[in-house]
Enzyme design. Sequence first.
Site, PDB file in Angstrom:
ATOM      1  N   LYS A 172      69.355  33.536  -2.879  1.00 48.29           N
ATOM      2  CA  LYS A 172      68.986  32.455  -1.954  1.00 48.29           C
ATOM      3  C   LYS A 172      69.853  31.216  -2.203  1.00 48.29           C
ATOM      4  O   LYS A 172      70.432  30.656  -1.275  1.00 48.29           O
ATOM      5  CB  LYS A 172      67.493  32.080  -2.117  1.00 48.29           C
ATOM      6  CG  LYS A 172      66.543  33.246  -1.839  1.00 48.29           C
ATOM      7  CD  LYS A 172      65.082  32.845  -1.947  1.00 48.29           C
ATOM      8  CE  LYS A 172      64.617  32.436  -3.338  1.00 48.29           C
ATOM      9  NZ  LYS A 172      64.595  33.541  -4.333  1.00 48.29           N
ATOM     10  N   ARG A 200      56.048  29.804  -0.207  1.00 44.24           N
ATOM     11  CA  ARG A 200      55.892  30.930  -1.115  1.00 44.24           C
ATOM     12  C   ARG A 200      54.459  31.461  -1.167  1.00 44.24           C
ATOM     13  O   ARG A 200      54.195  32.397  -1.923  1.00 44.24           O
ATOM     14  CB  ARG A 200      56.257  30.444  -2.513  1.00 44.24           C
ATOM     15  CG  ARG A 200      57.426  31.153  -3.131  1.00 44.24           C
ATOM     16  CD  ARG A 200      57.787  30.346  -4.366  1.00 44.24           C
ATOM     17  NE  ARG A 200      58.523  31.114  -5.299  1.00 44.24           N
ATOM     18  CZ  ARG A 200      59.820  30.880  -5.573  1.00 44.24           C
ATOM     19  NH1 ARG A 200      60.491  29.959  -4.953  1.00 44.24           N
ATOM     20  NH2 ARG A 200      60.399  31.599  -6.496  1.00 44.24           N
ATOM     21  N   ARG A 256      72.766  35.936 -15.214  1.00 44.53           N
ATOM     22  CA  ARG A 256      72.783  34.477 -15.080  1.00 44.53           C
ATOM     23  C   ARG A 256      72.163  33.800 -16.305  1.00 44.53           C
ATOM     24  O   ARG A 256      72.623  32.750 -16.740  1.00 44.53           O
ATOM     25  CB  ARG A 256      72.030  34.056 -13.819  1.00 44.53           C
ATOM     26  CG  ARG A 256      72.020  32.544 -13.642  1.00 44.53           C
ATOM     27  CD  ARG A 256      71.257  32.111 -12.418  1.00 44.53           C
ATOM     28  NE  ARG A 256      69.874  32.531 -12.492  1.00 44.53           N
ATOM     29  CZ  ARG A 256      69.019  32.485 -11.476  1.00 44.53           C
ATOM     30  NH1 ARG A 256      69.424  32.062 -10.315  1.00 44.53           N
ATOM     31  NH2 ARG A 256      67.780  32.873 -11.632  1.00 44.53           N
ATOM     32  N   ARG A 309      68.302  28.274 -17.713  1.00 45.87           N
ATOM     33  CA  ARG A 309      66.996  28.260 -17.061  1.00 45.87           C
ATOM     34  C   ARG A 309      65.976  28.972 -17.937  1.00 45.87           C
ATOM     35  O   ARG A 309      66.165  30.131 -18.298  1.00 45.87           O
ATOM     36  CB  ARG A 309      67.085  28.951 -15.693  1.00 45.87           C
ATOM     37  CG  ARG A 309      67.292  27.974 -14.560  1.00 45.87           C
ATOM     38  CD  ARG A 309      67.430  28.653 -13.233  1.00 45.87           C
ATOM     39  NE  ARG A 309      66.199  29.306 -12.787  1.00 45.87           N
ATOM     40  CZ  ARG A 309      65.986  29.719 -11.550  1.00 45.87           C
ATOM     41  NH1 ARG A 309      66.930  29.548 -10.644  1.00 45.87           N
ATOM     42  NH2 ARG A 309      64.857  30.309 -11.223  1.00 45.87           N
ATOM     43  N   ARG A 323      57.850  37.178 -12.685  1.00 48.19           N
ATOM     44  CA  ARG A 323      58.269  36.484 -11.449  1.00 48.19           C
ATOM     45  C   ARG A 323      58.331  37.474 -10.286  1.00 48.19           C
ATOM     46  O   ARG A 323      57.937  37.144  -9.167  1.00 48.19           O
ATOM     47  CB  ARG A 323      59.640  35.829 -11.657  1.00 48.19           C
ATOM     48  CG  ARG A 323      59.564  34.556 -12.505  1.00 48.19           C
ATOM     49  CD  ARG A 323      60.924  34.145 -13.049  1.00 48.19           C
ATOM     50  NE  ARG A 323      61.891  33.798 -12.027  1.00 48.19           N
ATOM     51  CZ  ARG A 323      63.197  33.694 -12.255  1.00 48.19           C
ATOM     52  NH1 ARG A 323      63.691  33.902 -13.466  1.00 48.19           N
ATOM     53  NH2 ARG A 323      64.020  33.370 -11.270  1.00 48.19           N
TER      54      ARG A 323
HETATM   55  P1  AP5 Z   1      70.778  33.069  -6.890  1.00 49.00           P
HETATM   56  O1  AP5 Z   1      71.589  32.679  -5.712  1.00 49.00           O
HETATM   57  O2  AP5 Z   1      70.553  32.101  -7.955  1.00 49.00           O
HETATM   58  O3  AP5 Z   1      69.392  33.719  -6.382  1.00 49.00           O
HETATM   59  P2  AP5 Z   1      68.027  33.015  -6.024  1.00 49.00           P
HETATM   60  O4  AP5 Z   1      67.379  33.875  -5.006  1.00 49.00           O
HETATM   61  O5  AP5 Z   1      68.243  31.579  -5.716  1.00 49.00           O
HETATM   62  O6  AP5 Z   1      67.298  33.208  -7.422  1.00 49.00           O
HETATM   63  P3  AP5 Z   1      66.317  32.248  -8.183  1.00 49.00           P
HETATM   64  O7  AP5 Z   1      66.183  32.792  -9.555  1.00 49.00           O
HETATM   65  O8  AP5 Z   1      66.718  30.827  -8.028  1.00 49.00           O
HETATM   66  O9  AP5 Z   1      65.018  32.524  -7.368  1.00 49.00           O
HETATM   67  P4  AP5 Z   1      63.578  32.150  -7.701  1.00 49.00           P
HETATM   68  O10 AP5 Z   1      62.927  32.309  -6.392  1.00 49.00           O
HETATM   69  O11 AP5 Z   1      63.012  32.886  -8.830  1.00 49.00           O
HETATM   70  O12 AP5 Z   1      63.714  30.656  -8.266  1.00 49.00           O
HETATM   71  P5  AP5 Z   1      63.343  29.234  -7.673  1.00 49.00           P
HETATM   72  O13 AP5 Z   1      64.270  28.283  -8.279  1.00 49.00           O
HETATM   73  O14 AP5 Z   1      63.171  29.273  -6.228  1.00 49.00           O
HETATM   74  O15 AP5 Z   1      71.446  34.389  -7.485  1.00 49.00           O
HETATM   75  C1  AP5 Z   1      70.957  34.928  -8.699  1.00 49.00           C
HETATM   76  C2  AP5 Z   1      72.168  35.311  -9.592  1.00 49.00           C
HETATM   77  O16 AP5 Z   1      72.859  36.412  -8.971  1.00 49.00           O
HETATM   78  C3  AP5 Z   1      73.192  34.201  -9.744  1.00 49.00           C
HETATM   79  O17 AP5 Z   1      73.721  34.255 -11.046  1.00 49.00           O
HETATM   80  C4  AP5 Z   1      74.250  34.550  -8.699  1.00 49.00           C
HETATM   81  O18 AP5 Z   1      75.503  34.083  -9.088  1.00 49.00           O
HETATM   82  C5  AP5 Z   1      74.198  36.065  -8.667  1.00 49.00           C
HETATM   83  N1  AP5 Z   1      74.475  36.631  -7.348  1.00 49.00           N
HETATM   84  C6  AP5 Z   1      74.104  36.127  -6.143  1.00 49.00           C
HETATM   85  N2  AP5 Z   1      74.503  36.944  -5.140  1.00 49.00           N
HETATM   86  C7  AP5 Z   1      75.113  37.994  -5.731  1.00 49.00           C
HETATM   87  C8  AP5 Z   1      75.742  39.180  -5.223  1.00 49.00           C
HETATM   88  N3  AP5 Z   1      75.803  39.427  -3.920  1.00 49.00           N
HETATM   89  N4  AP5 Z   1      76.245  40.051  -6.108  1.00 49.00           N
HETATM   90  C9  AP5 Z   1      76.208  39.794  -7.444  1.00 49.00           C
HETATM   91  N5  AP5 Z   1      75.633  38.697  -7.995  1.00 49.00           N
HETATM   92  C10 AP5 Z   1      75.098  37.806  -7.142  1.00 49.00           C
HETATM   93  O19 AP5 Z   1      61.894  29.016  -8.302  1.00 49.00           O
HETATM   94  C11 AP5 Z   1      61.723  28.914  -9.698  1.00 49.00           C
HETATM   95  C12 AP5 Z   1      60.266  28.681 -10.009  1.00 49.00           C
HETATM   96  O20 AP5 Z   1      59.861  27.431  -9.438  1.00 49.00           O
HETATM   97  C13 AP5 Z   1      59.293  29.698  -9.420  1.00 49.00           C
HETATM   98  O21 AP5 Z   1      59.170  30.831 -10.248  1.00 49.00           O
HETATM   99  C14 AP5 Z   1      58.006  28.881  -9.321  1.00 49.00           C
HETATM  100  O22 AP5 Z   1      57.380  28.796 -10.560  1.00 49.00           O
HETATM  101  C15 AP5 Z   1      58.529  27.503  -8.944  1.00 49.00           C
HETATM  102  N6  AP5 Z   1      58.547  27.335  -7.491  1.00 49.00           N
HETATM  103  C16 AP5 Z   1      59.651  27.166  -6.690  1.00 49.00           C
HETATM  104  N7  AP5 Z   1      59.302  27.077  -5.404  1.00 49.00           N
HETATM  105  C17 AP5 Z   1      57.944  27.190  -5.369  1.00 49.00           C
HETATM  106  C18 AP5 Z   1      56.989  27.202  -4.324  1.00 49.00           C
HETATM  107  N8  AP5 Z   1      57.351  27.089  -3.038  1.00 49.00           N
HETATM  108  N9  AP5 Z   1      55.687  27.362  -4.657  1.00 49.00           N
HETATM  109  C19 AP5 Z   1      55.297  27.478  -5.933  1.00 49.00           C
HETATM  110  N10 AP5 Z   1      56.153  27.494  -6.975  1.00 49.00           N
HETATM  111  C20 AP5 Z   1      57.471  27.341  -6.699  1.00 49.00           C
HETATM  112 MG    MG Z   2      67.566  29.766  -6.530  1.00 44.54          MG
END
Ligand code: AP5
Ligand code: MG
Length: 191
Positions: A14, A89, A128, A134, A146
């Site tokens: 994402k 979410r 990552r 992180r 997660r």
């Molecule tokens: P990346 O682009 O970082 O993927 P992402 O989907 O953004 O992954 P996240 O880990 O950020 O998602 P998440 O939903 O767990 O975390 P968030 O910060 O939203 O890609 C991942 C890796 O793969 C990178 O190293 C990238 O380089 C690599 N990659 C990408 N594309 C690739 C490809 N095609 N091929 C190979 N490699 C690739 O949330 C974190 C926490 O915050 C949650 O767990 C929750 O506790 C809280 N939170 C956030 N939003 C909410 C909400 N709305 N409600 C409640 N809690 C929330």
């Molecule tokens: Mg992210």
Amino acid sequence: MLNIVLFGPPGAGKGTQAEKLQEKYGILHLSTGEVIRGEIGRGTELGKLAAEQMEGGKLASDELVLGIIAKYIEEHKSAPGVIFDGFPRTLPQAEAFDRMLDEAGTKVTVMLALEVPDEVVTERILTRGKTSGRADDQSIDTIRNRIEVYKKQTAVVADYYKKAGKFRAVDGVGTIDEIFGRLCAAIDALR
Ligand code: AP5
Ligand code: MG
């Protein structure tokens, strides 16, 4: 306004894709996860509360996240569009989001859902985690949790947008550029 909900499990890509979409379409990018990590990093009250709630890979509370969104919408009323990454979410978040956007005179254009198998996202997050710093990337138990939380609490949000006719699935396996091409095709098909 072009309001995109970029959806998908942890590690789906994402954040990676949002950066590219932001540039191509000239719209903003809001990652609730990044906002929360910023608050935690600065040691604010909000950050302390969020860190407690998120322990072990759990979600932050709807109340906390909706507060962040309300403030963001208020401050970006004249934006040409926003990519919402990692929000909504939960079902209550999706419902409250619709009400907030309605009050601001806008709405969600589309949900683009990156579909990536568990093994692939786990591998991406582990890789990552070696450099990201992180906290939630460090242990396999937290990563698995997660993914479980996504399945139990978040996956239903896709049905909400399916019912509204706004859901588009996108294959999230492949190179970053291939996936970007698929997302752009889905957006351009709306216009
Ligand atoms: P990346 O682009 O970082 O993927 P992402 O989907 O953004 O992954 P996240 O880990 O950020 O998602 P998440 O939903 O767990 O975390 P968030 O910060 O939203 O890609 C991942 C890796 O793969 C990178 O190293 C990238 O380089 C690599 N990659 C990408 N594309 C690739 C490809 N095609 N091929 C190979 N490699 C690739 O949330 C974190 C926490 O915050 C949650 O767990 C929750 O506790 C809280 N939170 C956030 N939003 C909410 C909400 N709305 N409600 C409640 N809690 C929330
Ligand atoms: Mg992210």
